[in-house]
Design a protein around this motif. Structure first.
Motif, PDB file in Angstrom:
ATOM      1  N   ILE A  45     -20.709   2.162  -2.883  1.00 25.04           N
ATOM      2  CA  ILE A  45     -20.823   3.166  -4.786  1.00 25.04           C
ATOM      3  C   ILE A  45     -21.917   3.973  -4.875  1.00 25.04           C
ATOM      4  O   ILE A  45     -21.392   5.021  -4.592  1.00 25.04           O
ATOM      5  N   ALA A  46     -23.096   3.537  -4.624  1.00 29.26           N
ATOM      6  CA  ALA A  46     -24.623   4.001  -5.351  1.00 29.26           C
ATOM      7  C   ALA A  46     -25.524   2.959  -5.282  1.00 29.26           C
ATOM      8  O   ALA A  46     -25.723   2.206  -5.843  1.00 29.26           O
ATOM      9  N   LYS A  47     -26.618   3.575  -5.051  1.00 31.05           N
ATOM     10  CA  LYS A  47     -27.941   2.919  -4.660  1.00 31.05           C
ATOM     11  C   LYS A  47     -27.376   1.645  -4.097  1.00 31.05           C
ATOM     12  O   LYS A  47     -26.941   1.618  -3.049  1.00 31.05           O
ATOM     13  N   ASN A  48     -27.732   1.021  -4.954  1.00 30.55           N
ATOM     14  CA  ASN A  48     -27.380  -0.796  -4.653  1.00 30.55           C
ATOM     15  C   ASN A  48     -25.784  -1.258  -5.216  1.00 30.55           C
ATOM     16  O   ASN A  48     -25.961  -2.670  -5.291  1.00 30.55           O
ATOM     17  N   TYR A  49     -25.336  -1.357  -5.725  1.00 31.37           N
ATOM     18  CA  TYR A  49     -23.954  -1.177  -6.042  1.00 31.37           C
ATOM     19  C   TYR A  49     -23.067  -0.454  -5.601  1.00 31.37           C
ATOM     20  O   TYR A  49     -22.838  -0.149  -4.514  1.00 31.37           O
ATOM     21  N   TYR A  50     -21.922  -1.879  -5.306  1.00 28.87           N
ATOM     22  CA  TYR A  50     -21.015  -2.166  -4.284  1.00 28.87           C
ATOM     23  C   TYR A  50     -19.702  -2.784  -5.088  1.00 28.87           C
ATOM     24  O   TYR A  50     -20.112  -3.147  -6.318  1.00 28.87           O
ATOM     25  N   ASN A  63      -8.107 -13.755 -11.344  1.00 25.57           N
ATOM     26  CA  ASN A  63      -7.388 -13.514 -12.105  1.00 25.57           C
ATOM     27  C   ASN A  63      -7.965 -12.102 -11.876  1.00 25.57           C
ATOM     28  O   ASN A  63      -7.652 -12.091 -13.356  1.00 25.57           O
ATOM     29  N   ASP A  64      -7.094 -11.083 -11.491  1.00 22.89           N
ATOM     30  CA  ASP A  64      -7.916 -10.008 -11.511  1.00 22.89           C
ATOM     31  C   ASP A  64      -6.825  -8.980 -10.887  1.00 22.89           C
ATOM     32  O   ASP A  64      -7.913  -8.118 -10.832  1.00 22.89           O
ATOM     33  N   SER A  65      -6.349  -9.156 -10.383  1.00 24.10           N
ATOM     34  CA  SER A  65      -5.196  -8.153 -10.120  1.00 24.10           C
ATOM     35  C   SER A  65      -4.621  -7.350 -10.428  1.00 24.10           C
ATOM     36  O   SER A  65      -3.893  -7.472 -11.435  1.00 24.10           O
ATOM     37  N   GLY A  66      -4.884  -6.224 -10.241  1.00 23.12           N
ATOM     38  CA  GLY A  66      -4.898  -4.693 -11.158  1.00 23.12           C
ATOM     39  C   GLY A  66      -5.829  -4.384 -11.680  1.00 23.12           C
ATOM     40  O   GLY A  66      -6.127  -3.075 -12.845  1.00 23.12           O
ATOM     41  N   SER A  67      -6.802  -5.354 -11.620  1.00 22.95           N
ATOM     42  CA  SER A  67      -8.197  -4.789 -12.117  1.00 22.95           C
ATOM     43  C   SER A  67      -8.992  -3.335 -11.753  1.00 22.95           C
ATOM     44  O   SER A  67      -8.661  -3.338 -10.463  1.00 22.95           O
ATOM     45  N   PHE A  68      -9.771  -3.372 -12.506  1.00 20.84           N
ATOM     46  CA  PHE A  68     -10.245  -1.386 -12.222  1.00 20.84           C
ATOM     47  C   PHE A  68     -12.026  -1.802 -12.237  1.00 20.84           C
ATOM     48  O   PHE A  68     -12.276  -2.454 -13.693  1.00 20.84           O
ATOM     49  N   ILE A  69     -12.504  -0.817 -11.676  1.00 22.58           N
ATOM     50  CA  ILE A  69     -14.224  -0.488 -12.495  1.00 22.58           C
ATOM     51  C   ILE A  69     -14.448   0.803 -12.134  1.00 22.58           C
ATOM     52  O   ILE A  69     -13.706   2.047 -11.478  1.00 22.58           O
ATOM     53  N   LEU A  70     -15.236   1.553 -13.288  1.00 20.21           N
ATOM     54  CA  LEU A  70     -15.327   2.716 -13.595  1.00 20.21           C
ATOM     55  C   LEU A  70     -16.557   3.001 -13.155  1.00 20.21           C
ATOM     56  O   LEU A  70     -17.659   2.536 -14.163  1.00 20.21           O
ATOM     57  N   TYR A  71     -17.629   3.859 -12.588  1.00 25.48           N
ATOM     58  CA  TYR A  71     -19.118   4.598 -12.688  1.00 25.48           C
ATOM     59  C   TYR A  71     -18.825   5.912 -13.300  1.00 25.48           C
ATOM     60  O   TYR A  71     -17.845   6.576 -12.425  1.00 25.48           O
ATOM     61  N   SER A  72     -20.092   6.833 -13.764  1.00 24.46           N
ATOM     62  CA  SER A  72     -20.137   7.482 -13.820  1.00 24.46           C
ATOM     63  C   SER A  72     -21.646   8.552 -13.007  1.00 24.46           C
ATOM     64  O   SER A  72     -22.426   7.824 -13.028  1.00 24.46           O
ATOM     65  N   ASP A  73     -21.319   9.761 -12.091  1.00 24.03           N
ATOM     66  CA  ASP A  73     -23.262   9.426 -11.591  1.00 24.03           C
ATOM     67  C   ASP A  73     -23.841   8.553 -11.439  1.00 24.03           C
ATOM     68  O   ASP A  73     -25.354   8.686 -11.503  1.00 24.03           O
ATOM     69  N   GLN A  81     -32.479   8.712  12.289  1.00 21.40           N
ATOM     70  CA  GLN A  81     -31.904   9.379  11.207  1.00 21.40           C
ATOM     71  C   GLN A  81     -31.225   8.898  10.483  1.00 21.40           C
ATOM     72  O   GLN A  81     -30.661   7.308  10.380  1.00 21.40           O
ATOM     73  N   GLN A  82     -31.261   8.846   8.925  1.00 23.81           N
ATOM     74  CA  GLN A  82     -31.550   8.190   7.410  1.00 23.81           C
ATOM     75  C   GLN A  82     -30.272   9.085   6.833  1.00 23.81           C
ATOM     76  O   GLN A  82     -30.648   9.979   6.405  1.00 23.81           O
ATOM     77  N   GLN A  83     -28.944   7.927   6.434  1.00 23.69           N
ATOM     78  CA  GLN A  83     -28.395   8.759   5.207  1.00 23.69           C
ATOM     79  C   GLN A  83     -27.690   7.827   4.097  1.00 23.69           C
ATOM     80  O   GLN A  83     -26.624   6.877   5.039  1.00 23.69           O
ATOM     81  N   ASP A  84     -27.204   8.079   3.621  1.00 21.61           N
ATOM     82  CA  ASP A  84     -27.228   7.251   2.573  1.00 21.61           C
ATOM     83  C   ASP A  84     -25.168   7.109   2.869  1.00 21.61           C
ATOM     84  O   ASP A  84     -24.744   8.286   2.937  1.00 21.61           O
ATOM     85  N   ALA A  85     -24.461   6.484   2.926  1.00 24.11           N
ATOM     86  CA  ALA A  85     -23.358   5.931   2.623  1.00 24.11           C
ATOM     87  C   ALA A  85     -22.029   6.310   1.042  1.00 24.11           C
ATOM     88  O   ALA A  85     -22.542   5.543   0.546  1.00 24.11           O
ATOM     89  N   LEU A  86     -21.684   7.368   0.960  1.00 23.02           N
ATOM     90  CA  LEU A  86     -21.071   7.841   0.075  1.00 23.02           C
ATOM     91  C   LEU A  86     -20.053   8.819   0.148  1.00 23.02           C
ATOM     92  O   LEU A  86     -19.379   9.956   0.501  1.00 23.02           O
ATOM     93  N   ILE A  87     -18.579   7.276   1.238  1.00 24.48           N
ATOM     94  CA  ILE A  87     -17.488   8.157   1.723  1.00 24.48           C
ATOM     95  C   ILE A  87     -16.806   8.712  -0.096  1.00 24.48           C
ATOM     96  O   ILE A  87     -16.113   8.511  -1.182  1.00 24.48           O
ATOM     97  N   ARG A  88     -15.608   9.651   0.485  1.00 27.06           N
ATOM     98  CA  ARG A  88     -15.009  10.233  -0.585  1.00 27.06           C
ATOM     99  C   ARG A  88     -14.185   8.828  -1.063  1.00 27.06           C
ATOM    100  O   ARG A  88     -13.965   8.953  -2.712  1.00 27.06           O
TER     101      ARG A  88
END
Length: 267
Positions: free
Chosen positions: A92-97, A219-229, A174-181
């Motif tokens: 996701i960003a930084k050390n968040y997955y 028991n989480d089918s259909g669950s979501f997570i949301l990040y901003s910036d 070469q270093q580059q963060d992975a921030l896949i669309r």
């Protein structure tokens, strides 16, 4: 277990017959592991387990490659690319997955191993992400970060030695963060997307729609997570400390496993 046993067997077993017997048994186990892997290349147990699942499989193949003077051609299989790329796809960003099921929201995958994995399959994005991670939390780091990596890094011989020997190379890579669309894993029912590729700016959404019967599932089918910036807004609390109860018939009496404590409709 296989990766540690394989390197120990090759280094310490003097009897060729016993050594071969152990290798055959390990390769059968590796075949069984690969045969049950999700066909879309996603790690069913999440990013934390990827480091001791797909990453350990890569170690085993690398060791066998080395022991046979690179006579194998396992890395040419495109399925290997899929299972390797998963860890970058759920970053996701930084050390968040993405942390559905028994996964944790923060991880520090072995960057040097990601780098070697990317090299083996010719994936420059993975090598750059590996170098990016290794220079922050691995043996390619410097100062206090390197001290921390030496003290708290992998105790696995098969993982530590290559990281140590390749640290200088990875530090200069070469270093580059992975921030896949965006990414979609149909067999896992997992999707994730961000507003723009290569940036943590804006909204990041991940949704889990697979069966609750998957390995290490809640028991989480259909669950979501949301990040901003790059910061968590709507979270999955993840899993608590494992106890005997976690994998007993009473597993779903634990609140973190229940649907009511995930981001689901109450019916």
């Amino acid at each position: 277990i296989n990766s540690n046993l394989l390197v120990t067997n090759l280094l310490l077993e003097d009897d060729p017959g016993v050594r071969l017997q152990a290798i055959v048994k390990i390769t059968k186990s590796l075949d069984a592991y690969l045969n049950q892997y999700s066909p879309d290349g996603g790690c069913e147990e999440g990013p934390g387990y990827w480091s001791v699942s797909a990453a350990s499989y890569f170690e085993c193949v690398s060791i066998l490659q080395s022991a046979t003077n690179n006579s194998l051609n396992t890395f040419a299989n495109p399925f290997f690319d899929k299972i390797a790329q998963y860890i970058a796809n759920v970053h996701i960003a930084k050390n968040y997955y993405v942390d559905f099921g028994d996964a944790h929201p923060t991880e520090n995958p072995p960057g040097d191993l990601l780098y070697r994995n990317g090299e083996a399959i010719g994936d420059h994005q993975l090598t750059a992400f590996g170098a990016y991670c290794a220079n922050r939390t691995g043996l390619a780091a410097t100062g206090p970060d390197l001290v921390h990596a030496l003290r708290h890094g992998s105790s696995s011989l098969s993982r530590f030695l290559p990281a140590l020997l390749g640290a200088s190379k990875v530090r200069e890579a070469q270093q580059q963060d992975a921030l896949i669309r965006d990414v979609w894993y149909p067999n896992l029912g997992l999707m994730a997307a961000r507003e723009k590729a290569g940036s943590s700016d804006g909204i990041y959404l991940a949704v889990q729609a697979a069966s609750n019967g998957r390995s290490h599932a809640h028991n989480d089918s259909g669950s979501f997570i949301l990040y901003s910036d790059g910061e968590p807004v709507v979270i999955d609390v993840g899993v608590g400390t494992y106890t005997a109860k976690t994998f007993s018939p009473d597993r779903y009496s634990i609140w973190t496993m229940q649907s009511a404590y995930h981001n689901l409709r109450t019916i």
